[in-house]
Structures are given as C-alpha cells and as structure tokens.
Design a protein around this motif. Structure first.
Motif, PDB file in Angstrom:
ATOM      1  N   PRO A  67      -0.288  14.778  -1.139  1.00 53.33           N
ATOM      2  CA  PRO A  67      -1.247  14.022  -1.978  1.00 53.33           C
ATOM      3  C   PRO A  67      -0.684  12.689  -2.471  1.00 53.33           C
ATOM      4  O   PRO A  67      -1.375  11.673  -2.452  1.00 53.33           O
ATOM      5  CB  PRO A  67      -1.531  14.964  -3.141  1.00 53.33           C
ATOM      6  CG  PRO A  67      -1.165  16.317  -2.658  1.00 53.33           C
ATOM      7  CD  PRO A  67      -0.058  16.126  -1.678  1.00 53.33           C
ATOM      8  N   GLN A  68       0.578  12.677  -2.898  1.00 52.96           N
ATOM      9  CA  GLN A  68       1.172  11.439  -3.390  1.00 52.96           C
ATOM     10  C   GLN A  68       1.359  10.427  -2.259  1.00 52.96           C
ATOM     11  O   GLN A  68       1.109   9.235  -2.423  1.00 52.96           O
ATOM     12  CB  GLN A  68       2.526  11.712  -4.067  1.00 52.96           C
ATOM     13  CG  GLN A  68       2.424  12.497  -5.334  1.00 52.96           C
ATOM     14  CD  GLN A  68       2.371  14.015  -5.113  1.00 52.96           C
ATOM     15  OE1 GLN A  68       2.478  14.497  -3.999  1.00 52.96           O
ATOM     16  NE2 GLN A  68       2.203  14.751  -6.193  1.00 52.96           N
ATOM     17  N   LYS A  70      -0.351  10.237   0.489  1.00 50.98           N
ATOM     18  CA  LYS A  70      -1.647   9.744   0.947  1.00 50.98           C
ATOM     19  C   LYS A  70      -2.067   8.533   0.110  1.00 50.98           C
ATOM     20  O   LYS A  70      -2.547   7.532   0.642  1.00 50.98           O
ATOM     21  CB  LYS A  70      -2.690  10.854   0.846  1.00 50.98           C
ATOM     22  CG  LYS A  70      -4.061  10.449   1.338  1.00 50.98           C
ATOM     23  CD  LYS A  70      -5.042  11.601   1.236  1.00 50.98           C
ATOM     24  CE  LYS A  70      -6.419  11.180   1.700  1.00 50.98           C
ATOM     25  NZ  LYS A  70      -7.392  12.253   1.532  1.00 50.98           N
ATOM     26  N   THR A  71      -1.867   8.616  -1.193  1.00 50.95           N
ATOM     27  CA  THR A  71      -2.195   7.499  -2.082  1.00 50.95           C
ATOM     28  C   THR A  71      -1.377   6.264  -1.719  1.00 50.95           C
ATOM     29  O   THR A  71      -1.906   5.149  -1.681  1.00 50.95           O
ATOM     30  CB  THR A  71      -1.935   7.895  -3.551  1.00 50.95           C
ATOM     31  OG1 THR A  71      -2.713   9.053  -3.855  1.00 50.95           O
ATOM     32  CG2 THR A  71      -2.270   6.773  -4.503  1.00 50.95           C
ATOM     33  N   ILE A  72      -0.102   6.456  -1.430  1.00 47.75           N
ATOM     34  CA  ILE A  72       0.759   5.329  -1.062  1.00 47.75           C
ATOM     35  C   ILE A  72       0.308   4.717   0.260  1.00 47.75           C
ATOM     36  O   ILE A  72       0.285   3.493   0.411  1.00 47.75           O
ATOM     37  CB  ILE A  72       2.237   5.777  -1.001  1.00 47.75           C
ATOM     38  CG1 ILE A  72       2.721   6.077  -2.424  1.00 47.75           C
ATOM     39  CG2 ILE A  72       3.110   4.722  -0.337  1.00 47.75           C
ATOM     40  CD1 ILE A  72       4.088   6.723  -2.493  1.00 47.75           C
ATOM     41  N   ARG A  73      -0.085   5.569   1.222  1.00 45.71           N
ATOM     42  CA  ARG A  73      -0.571   5.041   2.506  1.00 45.71           C
ATOM     43  C   ARG A  73      -1.852   4.226   2.322  1.00 45.71           C
ATOM     44  O   ARG A  73      -2.015   3.173   2.926  1.00 45.71           O
ATOM     45  CB  ARG A  73      -0.822   6.190   3.480  1.00 45.71           C
ATOM     46  CG  ARG A  73       0.421   6.726   4.088  1.00 45.71           C
ATOM     47  CD  ARG A  73       0.066   7.697   5.216  1.00 45.71           C
ATOM     48  NE  ARG A  73       1.249   8.350   5.679  1.00 45.71           N
ATOM     49  CZ  ARG A  73       1.504   9.647   5.549  1.00 45.71           C
ATOM     50  NH1 ARG A  73       0.624  10.440   4.978  1.00 45.71           N
ATOM     51  NH2 ARG A  73       2.630  10.164   5.989  1.00 45.71           N
ATOM     52  N   VAL A  74      -2.767   4.728   1.501  1.00 47.18           N
ATOM     53  CA  VAL A  74      -4.014   3.997   1.246  1.00 47.18           C
ATOM     54  C   VAL A  74      -3.692   2.654   0.586  1.00 47.18           C
ATOM     55  O   VAL A  74      -4.233   1.612   0.975  1.00 47.18           O
ATOM     56  CB  VAL A  74      -4.984   4.833   0.380  1.00 47.18           C
ATOM     57  CG1 VAL A  74      -6.142   3.988  -0.124  1.00 47.18           C
ATOM     58  CG2 VAL A  74      -5.490   6.030   1.175  1.00 47.18           C
ATOM     59  N   LEU A  75      -2.805   2.676  -0.403  1.00 42.15           N
ATOM     60  CA  LEU A  75      -2.386   1.436  -1.052  1.00 42.15           C
ATOM     61  C   LEU A  75      -1.779   0.478  -0.022  1.00 42.15           C
ATOM     62  O   LEU A  75      -2.051  -0.730  -0.047  1.00 42.15           O
ATOM     63  CB  LEU A  75      -1.385   1.731  -2.168  1.00 42.15           C
ATOM     64  CG  LEU A  75      -0.782   0.527  -2.893  1.00 42.15           C
ATOM     65  CD1 LEU A  75      -1.871  -0.285  -3.585  1.00 42.15           C
ATOM     66  CD2 LEU A  75       0.258   0.984  -3.889  1.00 42.15           C
TER      67      LEU A  75
END
Length: 167
Positions: free
Chosen positions: A24-25, A27-32
């Motif tokens: 989950p963490q 994934k957020t970094i990849r989206v960013l």
C-alpha cells in the motif's frame, strides 16, 4: 485447534511477505512518481531550457520505478539473522506463536485485523504493517482445512469481522 509445524527459512517467502506488507505504501509512492513524471514532461514542453523540469521528470521516474526495489532490498538486509534458522509456528484457539531458536513472538487471535489467503500462505494481519505469515506447505491437508475453518469462525474484532480475503 492445535497445529504445530517446523518452518524452514525461505528467503523468497520473506521477500513476498515484505512486498505484501509494503504494497500500500509503495503504491502511493509509485502514483506520486507518475504524477511527478507527467508534471515534469509538461514543464519540459512549456520550457525545454529549464533544467529543473528535467530533474522533476527524473525524480518522478525514480519514484515510479526504483523506490520499491530499493525499499525491498533494504528491508531484507535489515532482518535479524535470527530468522535464518527457521522457526516453529504453533496455532491454537487463543494464540499464534512463532518461535525461533533465539526469539519468540506471540499474538492473540483477539487482536486480529484480517486474514488474507494466497495459494502459498495465509497473511494473518494484526495491523496494517504487522503480520504473521502462515505457510501452507508444512501443513497437512487436514491441518489446512482445520485452520481455514478456524479463520472462518473467528468472531468480530473491534466491531468488525476479520475478513478472509483470497488473492
């Protein structure tokens, strides 16, 4: 229920567990990273002479592609050497006990958040980043059925039922 099994150290299973917990963490970094890369490309299109635009693109690509493998490798290196001796997992009606030759962890089922089943393991989640991995391989077919039935019977925790998701 009383299930006890010897579980040898498996580096690939540990890698999958860490990846599962960090997913989950990361994934957020990849989206960013994707957002930064697109923003950087837009900035380059507006002003190709601005060197900061290229830096934003590189930073975005770094976030989108390199942070996850770096984080996983670092997490693997930070693991205690104690776990390389393998462990004994004991499951009973009240506790999950993971005992290594030099350390032991115990978790009450009452603190369970959720159980996620994959073809190889059950991830018994006690929080968003704390899990016990229950591998299926060392279990007999009867023990797998008994554990699956036990998980299905677990009462609601904190006002909600521990979900048993299949992946």
């Amino acid at each position: 229920m009383q299930i006890s099994m010897a579980v040898p150290y498996d580096e690939e299973r540990l890698r999958r567990t860490i990846r599962f917990i960090l997913r989950p963490q990361l994934k957020t970094i990849r989206v960013l990273g994707g957002v930064l890369a697109v923003l950087g490309i837009a900035l380059v299109a507006l002003d190709p002479a601005d060197p900061m635009s290229y830096g934003v693109v590189v930073l975005g690509l770094l976030f989108a592609t390199a942070i996850a493998p770096i984080t996983l490798a670092r997490s693997m290196r930070l693991q205690s050497p104690v776990i390389k001796d393998g462990c004994r997992i004991t499951l009973d009606d009240e506790w999950v006990t993971v005992a290594y030759p030099l350390a032991e962890s115990r978790f009450r089922w009452a603190g369970l958040d959720r159980v996620i089943e994959t073809p190889e393991v059950w991830y018994v989640m006690f929080s968003k980043i704390q899990a016990a991995t229950i591998p299926k391989e060392p279990m007999t077919g009867e023990q797998r059925r008994e554990f699956a039935a036990f998980v299905d019977r677990l009462p609601a925790v904190g006002g909600r039922s521990p979900s048993r998701n299949r992946r």
